[in-house]
Design a protein around this motif. Structure first.
Motif, PDB file in Angstrom:
ATOM      1  N   SER A  42       0.834  -1.202   0.000  1.00 60.21           N
ATOM      2  CA  SER A  42       0.000   0.000   0.000  1.00 60.21           C
ATOM      3  C   SER A  42       0.865   1.247   0.000  1.00 60.21           C
ATOM      4  CB  SER A  42      -0.888   0.014   1.252  1.00 60.21           C
ATOM      5  OG  SER A  42      -1.722  -1.103   1.244  1.00 60.21           O
ATOM      6  N   ASP A  59      -3.447  -3.132  -2.447  1.00 57.52           N
ATOM      7  CA  ASP A  59      -3.344  -4.493  -1.927  1.00 57.52           C
ATOM      8  C   ASP A  59      -4.072  -5.512  -2.808  1.00 57.52           C
ATOM      9  OD1 ASP A  59      -3.081  -2.435   0.129  1.00 57.52           O
ATOM     10  OD2 ASP A  59      -2.712  -4.093   1.505  1.00 57.52           O
ATOM     11  N   HIS A  60      -5.190  -5.096  -3.411  1.00 54.37           N
ATOM     12  CA  HIS A  60      -5.898  -6.016  -4.306  1.00 54.37           C
ATOM     13  C   HIS A  60      -5.033  -6.334  -5.515  1.00 54.37           C
ATOM     14  CE1 HIS A  60      -9.839  -6.633  -2.553  1.00 54.37           C
ATOM     15  NE2 HIS A  60      -9.996  -5.333  -2.349  1.00 54.37           N
ATOM     16  N   SER A  80     -13.345  -7.688  -5.159  1.00 54.08           N
ATOM     17  CA  SER A  80     -12.415  -7.572  -6.278  1.00 54.08           C
ATOM     18  C   SER A  80     -12.491  -8.746  -7.253  1.00 54.08           C
ATOM     19  CB  SER A  80     -10.988  -7.459  -5.738  1.00 54.08           C
ATOM     20  OG  SER A  80     -10.008  -7.541  -6.755  1.00 54.08           O
ATOM     21  N   SER A  84     -11.330 -11.899  -3.724  1.00 51.17           N
ATOM     22  CA  SER A  84     -11.289 -11.608  -2.291  1.00 51.17           C
ATOM     23  C   SER A  84     -12.070 -10.355  -1.935  1.00 51.17           C
ATOM     24  CB  SER A  84      -9.835 -11.453  -1.820  1.00 51.17           C
ATOM     25  OG  SER A  84      -9.302 -10.208  -2.250  1.00 51.17           O
ATOM     26  N   ARG A  86     -11.705  -7.235   0.984  1.00 49.45           N
ATOM     27  CA  ARG A  86     -10.822  -6.645   1.991  1.00 49.45           C
ATOM     28  C   ARG A  86     -11.589  -5.643   2.838  1.00 49.45           C
ATOM     29  NH1 ARG A  86      -5.163  -7.222   1.552  1.00 49.45           N
ATOM     30  NH2 ARG A  86      -4.588  -8.635  -0.154  1.00 49.45           N
ATOM     31  N   TRP A  88     -11.291  -2.360   5.414  1.00 48.19           N
ATOM     32  CA  TRP A  88     -10.387  -1.243   5.644  1.00 48.19           C
ATOM     33  C   TRP A  88     -10.920  -0.365   6.770  1.00 48.19           C
ATOM     34  CZ3 TRP A  88      -6.346  -1.447   2.088  1.00 48.19           C
ATOM     35  CH2 TRP A  88      -6.575  -2.195   0.939  1.00 48.19           C
ATOM     36  N   CYS A  97      -5.510  -1.978   5.911  1.00 48.79           N
ATOM     37  CA  CYS A  97      -6.312  -3.172   5.656  1.00 48.79           C
ATOM     38  C   CYS A  97      -6.446  -3.953   6.953  1.00 48.79           C
ATOM     39  CB  CYS A  97      -5.670  -4.034   4.576  1.00 48.79           C
ATOM     40  SG  CYS A  97      -6.624  -5.508   4.162  1.00 48.79           S
ATOM     41  N   SER A  99      -8.471  -6.894   7.384  1.00 48.55           N
ATOM     42  CA  SER A  99      -8.480  -8.337   7.138  1.00 48.55           C
ATOM     43  C   SER A  99      -8.845  -8.620   5.688  1.00 48.55           C
ATOM     44  CB  SER A  99      -9.466  -9.050   8.073  1.00 48.55           C
ATOM     45  OG  SER A  99     -10.790  -8.591   7.859  1.00 48.55           O
ATOM     46  N   VAL A 100      -8.553  -9.856   5.289  1.00 50.65           N
ATOM     47  CA  VAL A 100      -8.867 -10.313   3.940  1.00 50.65           C
ATOM     48  C   VAL A 100      -9.798 -11.513   4.052  1.00 50.65           C
ATOM     49  CG1 VAL A 100      -7.947 -11.149   1.747  1.00 50.65           C
ATOM     50  CG2 VAL A 100      -6.594  -9.570   3.148  1.00 50.65           C
ATOM     51  N   SER A 102     -11.168 -14.551   2.188  1.00 49.73           N
ATOM     52  CA  SER A 102     -10.861 -15.380   1.027  1.00 49.73           C
ATOM     53  C   SER A 102     -11.650 -16.679   1.079  1.00 49.73           C
ATOM     54  CB  SER A 102      -9.363 -15.698   0.974  1.00 49.73           C
ATOM     55  OG  SER A 102      -8.601 -14.511   0.878  1.00 49.73           O
ATOM     56  N   GLY A 135     -13.169 -12.792  10.587  1.00 49.24           N
ATOM     57  CA  GLY A 135     -12.775 -13.049   9.209  1.00 49.24           C
ATOM     58  C   GLY A 135     -13.153 -14.428   8.713  1.00 49.24           C
TER      59      GLY A 135
END
Length: 451
Positions: A42, A59-60, A80, A84, A86, A88, A97, A99-100, A102, A135
């Motif tokens: 980032s 980050d994407h 995205s 995923s 994300r 923010w 960010c 968490s992600v 997935s 998450g």
């Protein structure tokens, strides 16, 4: 009209072939852009630049299609092409960010937030419910046989639409499919829910028609019609016919009695929901209607004709045209007397709502803007180029009248947008083949146009 549609369809096919030939060129230019902007993690800037940019988050790994805000506006979610979501922090400095999420196996088409949960829709034909605090994926909704296009959360239930020609109702807590709404002949795009709590005491006719005092759904389809459905039984109550292009967006007036349908045919039609009759046509746009927003007695529309417009609902007059875009207008926010638009020309613009004058252009993205959101004095923009950018708009708000209250926030920015989804499912499962709308080709054409 048939000849014109054939010509447009042939053009799409030609552009689709052209895109494949130029894909390597597109990838090369994107790579060059990322190198220039700094693609390693980032990018954070200590000070805003001349356009108000204060931070770039890349980050994407691929394009950002959609956004959603938590109820307290402290968390922004982005979905995205990289499969995923994300999360923010919106008020931290710098933005980080959190968490992600997935688990999806194809690109994200839409996301909504409800309390501490996030629900995502994907081209992998599923929906997922996530616990944002951990998450973790709580459950996966399976049953659709093509891309899931839109989601609506209504307390104990989730509603979804798909290119498989159905809308579905799901239990919010278990993920079980409760009801399937079948009747459209092509893919279903937008969806609305109207609660029976809407006030109908002013009209004896509506009180007598008991079926209309219950909860209803409204869907818009690529088959050029909109339909109302009984939420309780799944029965189709009314079919709204008149458009000659796919219905891309829906809205109602504050009372829930008037329906607005925006179409690929370039018109907005106004209907009585309970009677199913057409009341008025807004026909000044010259290309597809991408989205519409209603606030009080005004309706805002954005279009592929490179403009946004403001209409007076009662009389149907267009009172303001927001010009200056060089591509389709893809998303809109109206707040504090200002109109913010995202465009396929990679620029976010701010207009004064009343005068239509451009107050600022936000330039930094390399490709089309898909979604925007505003939190306090910050504007967030997500793009096909894969970056999330943060802009300072504190001085813009300071220039507006203190007496102006926020008008409306886009249900896209949501948007969504209505034109960002593509189909990667097997053609045998696709219901859009005969509808003359192919989202994959739209996105490829847009990418080609932007380089």
């Amino acid at each position: 009209m048939a000849a014109e549609q054939f010509t447009k369809w042939s053009l799409l096919k030609m552009l689709h072939h052209s895109y494949k030939l130029h894909y390597s060129s597109i990838a090369s230019k994107l790579s060059q852009y990322q190198s220039e902007m700094g693609s390693a993690g980032s990018k954070r800037r200590a000070e805003r630049d001349e356009h108000g940019l204060i931070q770039t988050l890349d980050d994407h790994e691929s394009g950002i299609n959609c956004m959603a805000l938590s109820s307290d506006s402290t968390v922004l979610a982005t979905g995205s092409d990289d499969h995923s979501i994300r999360l923010w922090s919106t008020r931290a400095t710098p933005i980080e960010c959190l968490s992600v999420l997935s688990g999806h196996t194809d690109y994200i088409t839409y996301i909504v937030m409800h309390k501490n949960y996030l629900i995502s829709a994907s081209a992998d034909q599923t929906m997922r419910k996530w616990d944002m605090t951990t998450g973790q994926c709580i459950f996966v909704c399976t049953g659709h046989t093509s891309l899931v296009y839109r989601i609506v959360c209504i307390g104990d239930f989730l509603l979804s639409t798909s290119y498989d020609r159905t809308a579905r109702c799901w239990d919010f807590y278990t993920g079980d499919c409760i009801r399937v709404f079948v009747g459209h002949s092509h893919g279903i795009l937008p969806i609305l829910f109207i609660s029976s709590n809407q006030d109908t005491t002013e009209n004896d006719f509506e009180n007598e028609m008991d079926i209309y005092t219950k909860d209803i759904l409204i869907t818009g389809s690529q088959d050029t019609t909109a339909k109302t459905w009984s939420f309780e039984t799944g029965e189709c109550l009314k079919t709204f016919e008149g458009h000659i292009g796919a219905i891309l967006c829906l809205a109602t007036d504050p009372s829930g009695k008037i329906l607005f349908t925006g179409s690929g045919d370039g018109t907005i039609r106004v209907w009585s929901i309970h009677r199913g009759t057409e009341l008025r046509i807004y026909d000044q746009h010259q290309a597809a209607i991408i989205d519409i927003l209603v606030t009080n007695k005004l309706l805002y529309s954005i279009s592929a004709d490179h403009t946004a417009r403001c209409w007076v609902i009662d009389v149907g007059d267009c009172t303001r045209i927001y010009k200056g875009h060089h591509h389709s207008v893809s998303c809109i926010l109206v707040e504090h007397g200002l109109v913010f638009t995202g465009c396929g020309d990679a620029i976010v613009r701010c207009f004064e709502a009343r005068s239509g004058v451009i107050k600022r252009s936000f330039k930094s993205h390399a490709l089309a803007i898909n979604c925007i959101q505003i939190v306090d004095n910050r504007l967030f923009s997500g793009s096909v180029d894969g970056s999330l950018k943060v802009w300072d708009i504190s001085d813009l708000k300071g220039e507006t009248s203190q007496n102006l209250k926020p008008i409306v926030k886009s249900k896209i920015a949501t948007t969504t947008t209505t034109t960002t989804a593509t189909i990667r499912a097997n053609k045998d499962n696709r219901s859009d083949i005969q509808s003359r709308i192919d989202d994959r080709e739209y996105r490829e054409r847009r990418a080609l146009d932007m380089v």
